[in-house]
Each structure stands twice: as C-alpha cells, then as structure tokens.
Design a protein around this motif. Structure first.
Motif, PDB file in Angstrom:
ATOM      1  N   GLU A   1      22.648 -21.417  24.385  1.00  0.00           N
ATOM      2  CA  GLU A   1      21.801 -20.277  24.799  1.00  0.00           C
ATOM      3  C   GLU A   1      20.709 -20.002  23.783  1.00  0.00           C
ATOM      4  OE1 GLU A   1      24.442 -17.007  25.440  1.00  0.00           O
ATOM      5  OE2 GLU A   1      25.142 -17.771  27.374  1.00  0.00           O
ATOM      6  N   ILE A   2      21.064 -20.064  22.494  1.00  0.00           N
ATOM      7  CA  ILE A   2      20.105 -19.692  21.451  1.00  0.00           C
ATOM      8  C   ILE A   2      19.054 -20.777  21.225  1.00  0.00           C
ATOM      9  CG2 ILE A   2      19.902 -19.232  18.971  1.00  0.00           C
ATOM     10  CD1 ILE A   2      22.648 -17.750  19.328  1.00  0.00           C
ATOM     11  N   THR A   3      19.479 -22.035  21.276  1.00  0.00           N
ATOM     12  CA  THR A   3      18.517 -23.120  21.011  1.00  0.00           C
ATOM     13  C   THR A   3      17.775 -23.538  22.268  1.00  0.00           C
ATOM     14  OG1 THR A   3      20.247 -24.775  21.340  1.00  0.00           O
ATOM     15  CG2 THR A   3      19.839 -24.072  19.066  1.00  0.00           C
ATOM     16  N   GLY A   4      18.273 -23.086  23.433  1.00  0.00           N
ATOM     17  CA  GLY A   4      17.586 -23.424  24.680  1.00  0.00           C
ATOM     18  C   GLY A   4      17.831 -24.848  25.155  1.00  0.00           C
ATOM     19  N   VAL A   5      18.926 -25.479  24.670  1.00  0.00           N
ATOM     20  CA  VAL A   5      19.272 -26.825  25.168  1.00  0.00           C
ATOM     21  C   VAL A   5      20.608 -26.737  25.911  1.00  0.00           C
ATOM     22  CG1 VAL A   5      18.066 -27.995  23.287  1.00  0.00           C
ATOM     23  CG2 VAL A   5      20.521 -27.570  23.066  1.00  0.00           C
ATOM     24  N   SER A   6      20.946 -27.784  26.663  1.00  0.00           N
ATOM     25  CA  SER A   6      22.214 -27.759  27.400  1.00  0.00           C
ATOM     26  C   SER A   6      23.388 -27.882  26.433  1.00  0.00           C
ATOM     27  CB  SER A   6      22.262 -28.917  28.398  1.00  0.00           C
ATOM     28  OG  SER A   6      22.446 -30.136  27.690  1.00  0.00           O
ATOM     29  N   ILE A   7      24.564 -27.475  26.907  1.00  0.00           N
ATOM     30  CA  ILE A   7      25.778 -27.584  26.076  1.00  0.00           C
ATOM     31  C   ILE A   7      26.000 -29.041  25.685  1.00  0.00           C
ATOM     32  CG2 ILE A   7      28.300 -27.352  26.100  1.00  0.00           C
ATOM     33  CD1 ILE A   7      27.956 -24.755  27.668  1.00  0.00           C
ATOM     34  N   ASN A   8      25.794 -29.970  26.630  1.00  0.00           N
ATOM     35  CA  ASN A   8      25.978 -31.399  26.323  1.00  0.00           C
ATOM     36  C   ASN A   8      25.049 -31.877  25.226  1.00  0.00           C
ATOM     37  OD1 ASN A   8      28.112 -31.880  27.974  1.00  0.00           O
ATOM     38  ND2 ASN A   8      26.900 -32.641  29.685  1.00  0.00           N
ATOM     39  N   THR A   9      23.801 -31.390  25.246  1.00  0.00           N
ATOM     40  CA  THR A   9      22.845 -31.774  24.199  1.00  0.00           C
ATOM     41  C   THR A   9      23.311 -31.229  22.853  1.00  0.00           C
ATOM     42  OG1 THR A   9      21.040 -31.768  25.787  1.00  0.00           O
ATOM     43  CG2 THR A   9      20.426 -31.626  23.476  1.00  0.00           C
TER      44      THR A   9
END
Length: 194
Positions: free
Chosen positions: A161-169
């Motif tokens: 959520e904070i970095t704006g990438v998917s959980i998998n990433t």
C-alpha cells in the motif's frame, strides 16, 4: 454536510480549490488509520502525535503548491509521507528497531547469547553496522522493502500500500534483497555470529 459523502479525490480537489473544510473531512476520515500506523511503529504517543501533525503539514504544503498528482489514492500517499517521516525520526535518533526473529530472516539471527557483556555489546553493534552497510549497497527498491519489513515490522500488505506496488512485487524485492545480501556475505566471508 453533503461534503462528508464525497470520495477522497473530490475532497482533495475541493480543498485545492479553496474549500478548507474538505481537508478537515479528509483528516477525520483517515486519522485513526494513519495515527494507528504511526503509533504501531513508534510506540510513543507524543512522538506519534508530532509525526501525525508533521504528516499533515506536508500534505497541506503539497496540496497548496498544487503539486499533488496521486489522483484517487489519497490514503496510500499520506501513509507514504508518514512512513518517510518515521524513517527520518529513527535516522535522527540513530536507533532503528531491532530485527524480528523468523526463519525468513535467519540471516539476521545475529546473537545467540543474550548476556549483556561488553564484548557482546561491541559485537552486536559491529554486526549492526556491517548489516547496515550491506543494506546500503542494495538497489533502492529492495532496500526500501527490506527496511520496512525488518526494521519497521510491516506486513507485505502494508508495504504494498505504501510503496504503491503489488504484494507479489514487494515479496519479490524482499527475496532479491536477501539473495543479494547473502551473495555479498559469501563473497566477503562475513561472519554474522560470534
């Protein structure tokens, strides 16, 4: 108060256009989540309050300068600001919270002997310094995930959520960060235990 039902993106737009009340609604809507996040990392109510205030000072400055462009993603953007201020706080105080012990981070299972002898304290500080140097050598995206996970005890969902990438990433970056650190450790024959 028809305003209360508006989505974040519209409230942000209204605030930028001069509706001061729109910001109050945004703060009220999200304050428990944002404050809870800060407090979970800091565990000190006064410092958490300061960081919460600083977060919204930054939010206001960015919105007033019209340089906000996170259309529709107000909360993750504010959380990122709060997260960066938390990191700044730890940097200033030169004490990151210690690592958690899980199999995933056996690389960080540093000290087996907890007796606070001078030697152990020195070794622990040296190991901590060595680890930080290794972390500094990681690519920025891997370093960010590793620091959030290890030092700030965040879940991969929070990191995503904070970095704006998917959980998998986020998981992938963590995996690469650990692999890269292992390579450096093997290459330099660094011994992380006493």
């Amino acid at each position: 108060m028809a305003n209360v039902q508006l989505p974040d993106s519209l409230l942000v737009h209204n605030y930028i256009e001069g509706d001061e009340n729109a910001l109050t609604i945004l703060i009220n809507r999200h304050q428990s989540k944002i404050f809870g996040f800060i407090y979970s990392k800091i565990s000190d109510r006064d410092i958490s309050n300061d960081i919460f205030q600083d977060t919204f000072i930054k939010v206001i400055k960015t919105l007033k300068s019209k340089s906000y462009n996170e259309e529709g993603k107000f909360l993750p953007w504010v959380m990122r600001i709060a997260h960066n201020l938390i990191i700044d706080h730890f940097r200033k105080n030169k004490k990151m919270p210690m690592f958690r012990e899980t199999e995933e981070f056996s690389i960080f299972s540093i000290m087996s002997d907890d007796s606070p002898t001078i030697e152990n304290k020195i070794i622990r500080e040296q190991v901590d310094t060595d680890l930080r140097k290794l972390i500094e050598e990681l690519p920025a995206d891997q370093k960010e995930v590793l620091v959030m996970r290890m030092y700030q005890d965040m879940s991969f969902k929070e990191i995503s959520e904070i970095t704006g990438v998917s959980i998998n990433t986020a998981l992938g970056r963590m995996r690469y960060a650990l692999m890269n650190m292992r390579k450096v450790i093997d290459k330099h024959q660094i011994i992380l235990t006493n």
